[in-house]
Design a protein around this motif. Structure first.
Motif, PDB file in Angstrom:
ATOM      1  N   VAL A 161      -0.584  -7.983   7.932  1.00 51.91           N
ATOM      2  CA  VAL A 161      -0.136  -6.836   8.250  1.00 51.91           C
ATOM      3  C   VAL A 161      -1.479  -5.844   8.450  1.00 51.91           C
ATOM      4  CG1 VAL A 161       0.579  -4.563   7.133  1.00 51.91           C
ATOM      5  CG2 VAL A 161       2.003  -6.581   6.774  1.00 51.91           C
ATOM      6  N   ARG A 165      -0.246  -5.426  12.134  1.00 47.96           N
ATOM      7  CA  ARG A 165       0.405  -4.234  11.730  1.00 47.96           C
ATOM      8  C   ARG A 165       2.081  -4.760  11.876  1.00 47.96           C
ATOM      9  NH1 ARG A 165       3.494   0.121  13.692  1.00 47.96           N
ATOM     10  NH2 ARG A 165       3.335   1.909  12.556  1.00 47.96           N
ATOM     11  N   ASP A 166       2.917  -4.828  12.874  1.00 51.26           N
ATOM     12  CA  ASP A 166       4.079  -5.191  12.852  1.00 51.26           C
ATOM     13  C   ASP A 166       4.259  -6.745  12.876  1.00 51.26           C
ATOM     14  OD1 ASP A 166       4.568  -2.378  12.752  1.00 51.26           O
ATOM     15  OD2 ASP A 166       5.797  -2.436  14.633  1.00 51.26           O
ATOM     16  N   TYR A 169       8.785 -11.280   9.409  1.00 49.34           N
ATOM     17  CA  TYR A 169       8.775 -11.481   7.760  1.00 49.34           C
ATOM     18  C   TYR A 169      10.126 -12.451   7.735  1.00 49.34           C
ATOM     19  CZ  TYR A 169       9.219 -11.374   2.832  1.00 49.34           C
ATOM     20  OH  TYR A 169       9.544 -11.464   1.534  1.00 49.34           O
ATOM     21  N   GLN A 185       9.936  -8.550  14.551  1.00 44.69           N
ATOM     22  CA  GLN A 185       8.735  -7.961  13.707  1.00 44.69           C
ATOM     23  C   GLN A 185       9.357  -6.953  12.825  1.00 44.69           C
ATOM     24  OE1 GLN A 185       6.702  -6.519  17.251  1.00 44.69           O
ATOM     25  NE2 GLN A 185       4.770  -7.957  16.522  1.00 44.69           N
ATOM     26  N   SER A 186       8.927  -6.707  11.750  1.00 37.03           N
ATOM     27  CA  SER A 186       9.204  -6.081  10.654  1.00 37.03           C
ATOM     28  C   SER A 186       7.989  -4.898  10.608  1.00 37.03           C
ATOM     29  CB  SER A 186       9.177  -6.608   9.214  1.00 37.03           C
ATOM     30  OG  SER A 186      10.267  -7.434   9.551  1.00 37.03           O
ATOM     31  N   THR A 187       8.176  -3.723   9.979  1.00 36.87           N
ATOM     32  CA  THR A 187       7.085  -2.487  10.031  1.00 36.87           C
ATOM     33  C   THR A 187       6.399  -2.672   8.711  1.00 36.87           C
ATOM     34  OG1 THR A 187       8.481  -1.364   8.502  1.00 36.87           O
ATOM     35  CG2 THR A 187       8.996  -1.021  10.771  1.00 36.87           C
ATOM     36  N   PRO A 188       5.138  -2.408   8.990  1.00 34.03           N
ATOM     37  CA  PRO A 188       4.130  -2.601   7.885  1.00 34.03           C
ATOM     38  C   PRO A 188       4.693  -2.066   6.273  1.00 34.03           C
ATOM     39  CG  PRO A 188       3.014  -1.792   9.472  1.00 34.03           C
ATOM     40  CD  PRO A 188       4.544  -1.675   9.944  1.00 34.03           C
ATOM     41  N   ASP A 189       5.436  -1.143   6.473  1.00 35.13           N
ATOM     42  CA  ASP A 189       6.078  -0.473   5.090  1.00 35.13           C
ATOM     43  C   ASP A 189       7.050  -1.605   4.700  1.00 35.13           C
ATOM     44  OD1 ASP A 189       5.998   1.723   3.216  1.00 35.13           O
ATOM     45  OD2 ASP A 189       8.221   1.658   3.789  1.00 35.13           O
ATOM     46  N   GLU A 190       7.922  -2.224   5.419  1.00 35.78           N
ATOM     47  CA  GLU A 190       8.868  -3.160   5.084  1.00 35.78           C
ATOM     48  C   GLU A 190       8.308  -4.304   4.567  1.00 35.78           C
ATOM     49  OE1 GLU A 190      12.698  -2.552   7.999  1.00 35.78           O
ATOM     50  OE2 GLU A 190      10.929  -3.680   8.854  1.00 35.78           O
ATOM     51  N   ARG A 239      -1.118   0.892   1.917  1.00 35.35           N
ATOM     52  CA  ARG A 239       0.082   1.500   2.541  1.00 35.35           C
ATOM     53  C   ARG A 239      -0.066   2.926   2.454  1.00 35.35           C
ATOM     54  NH1 ARG A 239       5.960   0.679  -0.585  1.00 35.35           N
ATOM     55  NH2 ARG A 239       4.607   1.729  -2.169  1.00 35.35           N
TER      56      ARG A 239
END
Length: 244
Positions: A161, A165-166, A169, A185-190, A239
């Motif tokens: 991450v 970044r994306d 996961y 791709q998943s977002t960094p927050d996810e 984060r």
């Protein structure tokens, strides 16, 4: 008893078919050759030592040169902590310093980190089976192993991450070619939330620093409670810097 030529012909054909079937069955058993240089999956995951070997293998893979090199390049070199010697010619490093990031860059490769992630997932998938096979592998042993794999997997995702970044996961293990699939791709927050959830679970069972005994390599070679807390703190800070 008189046997006509026609009946005799059918009897011979039947005997030949039965013989062929028996030969094929025997041939199948004879031709089933298992590799001698590796352990067949059906023969693994039977003993506590099998789990221990896989756990050690996950940590050992983190010492691979490609991972160590990328950890330095993705971290120290991209910051102001490391600089290239002026007389050292390397276009790849020059492009990184100039923030020219190309797919052809040899450091733009994350496959070895995902190999570690997949190995962690394999352990998490199969370790519960061993409790049924080997009484020496207790529920407590399993929880410690699970905590180790959750923490190590989270560390790998955190590196990914921070760098890309994306990222894709998954917490599923892939053990043969038929399972290969394209992951979104998943977002960094996810991704980071998955990591924090795993680390919060792992902190209940992961061994405290020094618990393995004086001088035991696992106090430094394994994820301990102090390491887990340090990782959690870093993830929270990272984060927060992204969202604010």
């Amino acid at each position: 008893i008189m046997i006509t030529k026609s009946i005799k012909k059918y009897m011979v054909k039947g005997l030949l078919c039965c013989g062929a079937a028996a030969a094929l069955t025997a041939c199948n058993d004879f031709m089933t050759i298992y590799p001698t240089d590796r352990i067949v999956a059906e023969d693994f995951w039977k003993k506590k030592s099998d789990v221990d070997q896989m756990v050690d293998g996950c940590y050992l893979s983190m010492l691979d040169y490609s991972i160590q090199e990328r950890a330095i390049m993705w971290g120290g070199y991209r910051s102001d902590e490391l600089v290239k010697l002026t007389d050292y010619n390397d276009n790849t490093l020059d492009n990184i310093s100039a923030v020219i990031l190309l797919p052809t860059n040899r450091y733009a490769n994350w496959d070895n980190f995902y190999k570690v992630i997949n190995n962690c997932n394999i352990v998490l998938n199969h370790a519960p089976e061993v409790m049924v096979e080997d009484p020496e592998f207790t529920e407590g042993d399993y929880q410690v192993v699970r905590a180790q794999m959750l923490a190590l997997r989270s560390l790998c995702y955190f590196y990914l991450v921070r760098t890309f970044r994306d990222v894709p996961y998954t917490n599923r293990s892939y053990e043969d070619d038929s399972q290969v699939e394209m992951l979104p791709q998943s977002t960094p927050d996810e991704v980071l939330q998955h990591c924090l959830d795993d680390l919060n679970e792992a902190r209940q069972y992961i061994m405290r620093t020094g618990a393995y005994g004086r001088g035991d390599w696992r106090n430094w070679g394994y994820m301990t409670r102090d390491a887990l807390h340090a990782l959690m703190a870093d993830i929270y800070l990272w984060r927060a810097s992204m969202t604010h």
